[in-house]
Design a protein around this motif. Structure first.
Motif, PDB file in Angstrom:
ATOM      1  N   VAL A  66       0.824  -1.205   0.000  1.00  0.00           N
ATOM      2  CA  VAL A  66       0.000   0.000   0.000  1.00  0.00           C
ATOM      3  C   VAL A  66       0.864   1.262   0.000  1.00  0.00           C
ATOM      4  CG1 VAL A  66      -1.657   1.353   1.347  1.00  0.00           C
ATOM      5  CG2 VAL A  66      -1.980  -1.105   1.080  1.00  0.00           C
ATOM      6  N   GLY A 116       2.924   1.501  -3.255  1.00  0.00           N
ATOM      7  CA  GLY A 116       1.948   1.715  -4.331  1.00  0.00           C
ATOM      8  C   GLY A 116       1.446   3.146  -4.351  1.00  0.00           C
ATOM      9  N   GLN A 142      -6.557  -0.456  -4.836  1.00  0.00           N
ATOM     10  CA  GLN A 142      -6.240  -1.727  -4.176  1.00  0.00           C
ATOM     11  C   GLN A 142      -7.412  -2.185  -3.316  1.00  0.00           C
ATOM     12  OE1 GLN A 142      -2.621  -0.171  -2.408  1.00  0.00           O
ATOM     13  NE2 GLN A 142      -1.357  -1.642  -3.527  1.00  0.00           N
ATOM     14  N   TYR A 177     -10.086  -3.777  -5.387  1.00  0.00           N
ATOM     15  CA  TYR A 177      -9.726  -5.163  -5.731  1.00  0.00           C
ATOM     16  C   TYR A 177      -9.998  -6.100  -4.559  1.00  0.00           C
ATOM     17  CZ  TYR A 177      -7.088  -9.230  -7.246  1.00  0.00           C
ATOM     18  OH  TYR A 177      -6.738 -10.516  -7.594  1.00  0.00           O
ATOM     19  N   THR A 178      -9.624  -5.697  -3.348  1.00  0.00           N
ATOM     20  CA  THR A 178      -9.835  -6.571  -2.186  1.00  0.00           C
ATOM     21  C   THR A 178     -11.322  -6.779  -1.920  1.00  0.00           C
ATOM     22  OG1 THR A 178      -9.718  -4.702  -0.634  1.00  0.00           O
ATOM     23  CG2 THR A 178      -7.674  -5.871  -1.100  1.00  0.00           C
ATOM     24  N   ARG A 237      -6.192  -5.781 -11.669  1.00  0.00           N
ATOM     25  CA  ARG A 237      -4.914  -6.447 -11.397  1.00  0.00           C
ATOM     26  C   ARG A 237      -3.927  -6.213 -12.536  1.00  0.00           C
ATOM     27  NH1 ARG A 237      -6.834 -11.129 -10.541  1.00  0.00           N
ATOM     28  NH2 ARG A 237      -6.499 -11.998 -12.616  1.00  0.00           N
ATOM     29  N   ASP A 276       1.249  -3.597  -6.686  1.00  0.00           N
ATOM     30  CA  ASP A 276       0.725  -4.904  -6.292  1.00  0.00           C
ATOM     31  C   ASP A 276      -0.724  -4.805  -5.846  1.00  0.00           C
ATOM     32  OD1 ASP A 276       3.203  -6.110  -6.740  1.00  0.00           O
ATOM     33  OD2 ASP A 276       3.871  -5.732  -4.680  1.00  0.00           O
ATOM     34  N   VAL A 277      -1.481  -5.872  -6.071  1.00  0.00           N
ATOM     35  CA  VAL A 277      -2.837  -5.962  -5.520  1.00  0.00           C
ATOM     36  C   VAL A 277      -2.794  -6.897  -4.309  1.00  0.00           C
ATOM     37  CG1 VAL A 277      -4.001  -5.501  -7.694  1.00  0.00           C
ATOM     38  CG2 VAL A 277      -3.404  -7.849  -7.122  1.00  0.00           C
TER      39      VAL A 277
END
Length: 235
Positions: free
Chosen positions: A86, A89, A123, A126-127, A221, A230-231
């Motif tokens: 996080v 990113g 991110q 995505y989660t 992603r 990164d995810v």
């Protein structure tokens, strides 16, 4: 950007000297200047700038504090992994989401913001989809996508523009086009998620909405991966 004349001269001389045939594309991808709070460019030779190592360390520290606040029961090792993804990113996205030709003032708060058009927001989107998959019993990859609700149609249209966004980035060498696209896609997904129940729906509707979720997750992603971000399965 201040090197543009130098590169124009070098390209011209290279062509005239026969080292660069017309079939070879020569392009200078310039970028703006990072300014201090006084509005003047950072001067690395005279010192006084923020070192990248310090910036990344601070980003990870802030992210770790935020993750610990929201998930105090999470194992520390997992919190560290999330904080690194996080925090770093956020720094990458803060740079890439701006028009590269524009100058901008360095700000700790804007660089490490976790709200709005930021990597942590994407991110998190995505989660959120990953949490849907954990509760669902798989996704039927062969299920037809049915777009009855307006939120479903808008999400599908956003997904269909991914290829156009990538081609624009490659053609114009403007990574912020991809950032803007991903931010719009995440926003469309959030609206779809609120308007169209996924796990509470049934039959063909449920299968269709799960496929929309899966396509959104794959696009986020891929897009974030192209930006070097990164995810995460959970935050």
């Amino acid at each position: 950007a201040r090197q543009s004349l130098h590169f124009q001269q070098m390209f011209c001389l290279s062509r005239k000297a026969g080292y660069a045939p017309l079939s070879l594309s020569l392009e200078h991808v310039g970028f703006g200047v990072m300014l201090g709070e006084d509005g003047k460019p950072f001067k690395t030779r005279s010192g006084g700038t923020v070192k990248l190592a310090e910036l990344l360390e601070e980003a990870e520290h802030r992210a770790y504090a935020l993750v610990s606040e929201k998930n105090p029961d999470m194992v520390e090792a997992e919190r560290r992994v999330i904080a690194r993804a996080v925090g770093i990113g956020a720094v990458k996205y803060a740079d890439l989401s701006k028009n590269r030709n524009s100058d901008y003032v360095f700000s700790w708060d804007s660089m490490l913001s976790f709200e709005g058009n930021t990597a942590p927001y994407l991110q998190y989107a995505y989660t959120r989809i990953a949490s849907v998959f954990r509760r669902a019993e798989g996704v039927d990859a062969a299920a037809p996508v049915v777009l009855d609700d307006e939120a479903e149609r808008q999400l599908a249209l956003a997904l269909a523009r991914f290829s156009d966004a990538l081609q624009s980035v490659a053609r114009e060498t403007m990574p912020h086009f991809l950032c803007a696209y991903l931010y719009e896609l995440a926003g469309q997904f959030m609206r779809f998620y609120e308007a169209c129940p996924v796990l509470k729906s049934e039959g063909a509707v449920r299968a269709s909405r799960l496929r929309l979720c899966e396509m959104t997750a794959r696009t986020l992603r891929t897009g974030l991966g192209l930006l070097g971000i990164d995810v995460l399965e959970q935050m």
